[in-house]
Design a protein around this motif. Sequence first.
Motif, PDB file in Angstrom:
ATOM      1  N   GLU A  76      81.600  12.893  -6.821  1.00  0.00           N
ATOM      2  CA  GLU A  76      82.827  12.337  -7.360  1.00  0.00           C
ATOM      3  C   GLU A  76      82.512  11.066  -8.149  1.00  0.00           C
ATOM      4  O   GLU A  76      81.883  10.135  -7.640  1.00  0.00           O
ATOM      5  N   ILE A  77      82.926  11.049  -9.413  1.00  0.00           N
ATOM      6  CA  ILE A  77      82.728   9.882 -10.274  1.00  0.00           C
ATOM      7  C   ILE A  77      84.086   9.223 -10.474  1.00  0.00           C
ATOM      8  O   ILE A  77      84.969   9.768 -11.142  1.00  0.00           O
ATOM      9  N   HIS A  78      84.254   8.084  -9.864  1.00  0.00           N
ATOM     10  CA  HIS A  78      85.566   7.439  -9.834  1.00  0.00           C
ATOM     11  C   HIS A  78      85.845   6.699 -11.138  1.00  0.00           C
ATOM     12  O   HIS A  78      84.975   6.025 -11.706  1.00  0.00           O
ATOM     13  N   ALA A  79      87.089   6.844 -11.609  1.00  0.00           N
ATOM     14  CA  ALA A  79      87.527   6.174 -12.835  1.00  0.00           C
ATOM     15  C   ALA A  79      89.047   6.129 -12.844  1.00  0.00           C
ATOM     16  O   ALA A  79      89.710   7.034 -12.332  1.00  0.00           O
ATOM     17  N   GLU A  80      89.601   5.073 -13.428  1.00  0.00           N
ATOM     18  CA  GLU A  80      91.049   4.926 -13.531  1.00  0.00           C
ATOM     19  C   GLU A  80      91.461   5.083 -14.995  1.00  0.00           C
ATOM     20  O   GLU A  80      90.782   4.619 -15.896  1.00  0.00           O
ATOM     21  N   GLY A  81      92.618   5.751 -15.201  1.00  0.00           N
ATOM     22  CA  GLY A  81      93.094   5.971 -16.551  1.00  0.00           C
ATOM     23  C   GLY A  81      93.411   7.434 -16.783  1.00  0.00           C
ATOM     24  O   GLY A  81      93.442   8.253 -15.846  1.00  0.00           O
ATOM     25  N   ASN A  82      93.659   7.799 -18.039  1.00  0.00           N
ATOM     26  CA  ASN A  82      93.988   9.180 -18.373  1.00  0.00           C
ATOM     27  C   ASN A  82      92.772   9.987 -18.826  1.00  0.00           C
ATOM     28  O   ASN A  82      92.653  11.169 -18.528  1.00  0.00           O
ATOM     29  N   GLU A  83      91.905   9.331 -19.582  1.00  0.00           N
ATOM     30  CA  GLU A  83      90.711  10.009 -20.059  1.00  0.00           C
ATOM     31  C   GLU A  83      89.621   8.994 -20.354  1.00  0.00           C
ATOM     32  O   GLU A  83      89.889   7.797 -20.524  1.00  0.00           O
ATOM     33  N   ALA A  84      88.395   9.499 -20.415  1.00  0.00           N
ATOM     34  CA  ALA A  84      87.260   8.617 -20.643  1.00  0.00           C
ATOM     35  C   ALA A  84      86.450   9.108 -21.832  1.00  0.00           C
ATOM     36  O   ALA A  84      86.215  10.313 -21.980  1.00  0.00           O
ATOM     37  N   LEU A  85      86.053   8.179 -22.681  1.00  0.00           N
ATOM     38  CA  LEU A  85      85.110   8.484 -23.741  1.00  0.00           C
ATOM     39  C   LEU A  85      83.713   8.359 -23.135  1.00  0.00           C
ATOM     40  O   LEU A  85      83.318   7.260 -22.721  1.00  0.00           O
ATOM     41  N   CYS A  86      82.984   9.459 -23.079  1.00  0.00           N
ATOM     42  CA  CYS A  86      81.701   9.497 -22.371  1.00  0.00           C
ATOM     43  C   CYS A  86      80.534   9.693 -23.330  1.00  0.00           C
ATOM     44  O   CYS A  86      80.637  10.410 -24.336  1.00  0.00           O
ATOM     45  N   ASN A  87      79.418   9.060 -23.004  1.00  0.00           N
ATOM     46  CA  ASN A  87      78.155   9.308 -23.696  1.00  0.00           C
ATOM     47  C   ASN A  87      77.529  10.563 -23.105  1.00  0.00           C
ATOM     48  O   ASN A  87      77.414  10.699 -21.882  1.00  0.00           O
ATOM     49  N   VAL A  88      77.144  11.485 -23.980  1.00  0.00           N
ATOM     50  CA  VAL A  88      76.730  12.822 -23.550  1.00  0.00           C
ATOM     51  C   VAL A  88      75.375  13.188 -24.156  1.00  0.00           C
ATOM     52  O   VAL A  88      75.096  12.887 -25.321  1.00  0.00           O
ATOM     53  N   ILE A  89      74.551  13.845 -23.349  1.00  0.00           N
ATOM     54  CA  ILE A  89      73.264  14.384 -23.805  1.00  0.00           C
ATOM     55  C   ILE A  89      73.516  15.776 -24.380  1.00  0.00           C
ATOM     56  O   ILE A  89      73.972  16.669 -23.656  1.00  0.00           O
ATOM     57  N   ARG A  90      73.221  15.951 -25.657  1.00  0.00           N
ATOM     58  CA  ARG A  90      73.423  17.262 -26.286  1.00  0.00           C
ATOM     59  C   ARG A  90      72.077  17.959 -26.436  1.00  0.00           C
ATOM     60  O   ARG A  90      71.170  17.470 -27.113  1.00  0.00           O
ATOM     61  N   ILE A  91      71.942  19.125 -25.806  1.00  0.00           N
ATOM     62  CA  ILE A  91      70.700  19.887 -25.843  1.00  0.00           C
ATOM     63  C   ILE A  91      70.606  20.668 -27.146  1.00  0.00           C
ATOM     64  O   ILE A  91      71.586  21.264 -27.604  1.00  0.00           O
ATOM     65  N   GLN A  92      69.438  20.669 -27.750  1.00  0.00           N
ATOM     66  CA  GLN A  92      69.204  21.475 -28.938  1.00  0.00           C
ATOM     67  C   GLN A  92      68.643  22.842 -28.547  1.00  0.00           C
ATOM     68  O   GLN A  92      68.089  23.003 -27.457  1.00  0.00           O
ATOM     69  N   GLU A  93      68.782  23.804 -29.426  1.00  0.00           N
ATOM     70  CA  GLU A  93      68.340  25.162 -29.107  1.00  0.00           C
ATOM     71  C   GLU A  93      66.848  25.367 -29.334  1.00  0.00           C
ATOM     72  O   GLU A  93      66.301  26.400 -28.961  1.00  0.00           O
TER      73      GLU A  93
END
Length: 568
Positions: free
Chosen positions: A373-390
Amino acid sequence: MKIDLLIKNAEVYNSFLKKFERKHAAVSEGKFFYVGLMDLEDSAPVQVLDASGKYMVPGLIDIHMHIESSMTSPSIFSGAGLANGVTTIVADSHEIANVFGMEGIESFLAEETEMDIFYAIPSSVPSTTAEMETTGGKIELEEVRELLSSPQIIALGEAMNFKGIVSEPDSLIRQILNETQQTHPFLPIEGHVPRVSGIDLARYQFAGITADHTQQTPESIYEKVSSGMFIELQKKSINPENIRMIDQHQLYEYTALVTDDVIADDLLDGHLNANLKLAVDCGMPLEQAIYISTYTPARRMGFQDRGAIAAGLKADFILLDDLTEWTISEVYKNGQLKHQKGDPFKYPKEKPGFPAHFYHSVDCKKLEAEDLEIHAEGNEALCNVIRIQEKGTFTEHVQRTVPIRDGRLDWAASGLALILVMERYGQNGQISFGLVENALTEKGAIATTWAHDHHNLMVVGTSAEDILLAQHKVLELQGGYVVTKEGSLTGCCPLPIGGIITDAPIEVTGQQIKEVRQAMKDLGYVNTNEVMSFSTLSLPVSPALKITDQGMFDVRTQEKIPLIEEIR
């Protein structure tokens, strides 16, 4: 002169002319005594071999590779490598060093092998710093000095810490580079130089780094070679565009084929010989492909006794039935037959003698549902994401919006996968979390302790149930690769020695990894090398955004990147 073996009428590859010639070759005391047109049968050779219709080439030399990537030990790897025509390797054992430090390296150095195995000192253990990743072992100046005195050491292994190399003159990696150059000025220094050019490339070279084996483009090959850097082409860099650049500018003298990493299932089908054949399929002339798999790697590492078929050199050679398919008939090491077509891999009679504690090295918490569980308050979060290449092991840094529900980040409904890395050496219990795009499209999870280079426990999943199942199974195995789908185990490869290798036969491990690879595909994981792509999601020296037990990091700047950038 006693002739132990006379090979007659072979089409012998001449490394100096880069062509085949019909000749005889005589072997005495493990070395070539004579190669030419003279028939020495009147010298009463002990054995005469008529090689009419066969092609004779030097034993292949792989100067940049990691035995641990084949998930096995040196003595077990030796038989598989010889069967594929590889008679000499230079191994960088930085994987076992990350787990056990000097004890791991010494365990590899102590193994007896029929193949000639030389070693490069692991220069980057950890690959970055202790603040960025937790490892079980460290290699510092004292260890480097000790290893430099070993006759089995012939190079400094790949220097990887970008920031430490280009902008921190007092960093540990710079100290190691300086120590090596001062005490052993002729020792080859291997580099890890991905997407580095211009002034930064000059900084790498100024620090003493003279070779690169990472993923290349035609432009990077031209820049690096024209700047004086030696290029080592592994599989992901062998493509028609790169081969065209090398051929167009005749860069063969500054190029070698290497493997770097050959996963256990791929090893069943080939090693450096597979890369040689791929290079030819991509347009490289066969004679040049042989040259950069034998002679240029020998020169790069300073070998004076191998790499060609010539008087005075080691009688390491392959007899081929045909050149088009590169069909190996026989492999000889020091003039002794080691493998014949159709034979299984040959293994030592006894299993490797690793210490008992090498089999009990994974020490971390058994996950529970609330841990995810990753706790956060609010409606939505802008997250940094690792994007895998093919293709390849590089990733991209992207940002995605993830909903927040009941005070928790709803990663399971985001279309992304949760990734977590757990410190597994019983040191600090650290756990880091991230999100991954282009990972899994189905409900399931992948877990492993074969996570470059620190080899902490890493899990990626789209459901809490599967993440828990996969992590618990890895703990039970004391390391390995595990895949689950919708609450069921679908792939499993135990790696109980340090969590990264096994003493099982390659055939067994290879089949298990094949099943793991297929199970990953069934979850929607797409990459030209699924296993390596996954395992390097935690490698903080491979661009661009990666995750360790200490968090997510921008590889170039080494800046720590938060999971949640902004709450909305």
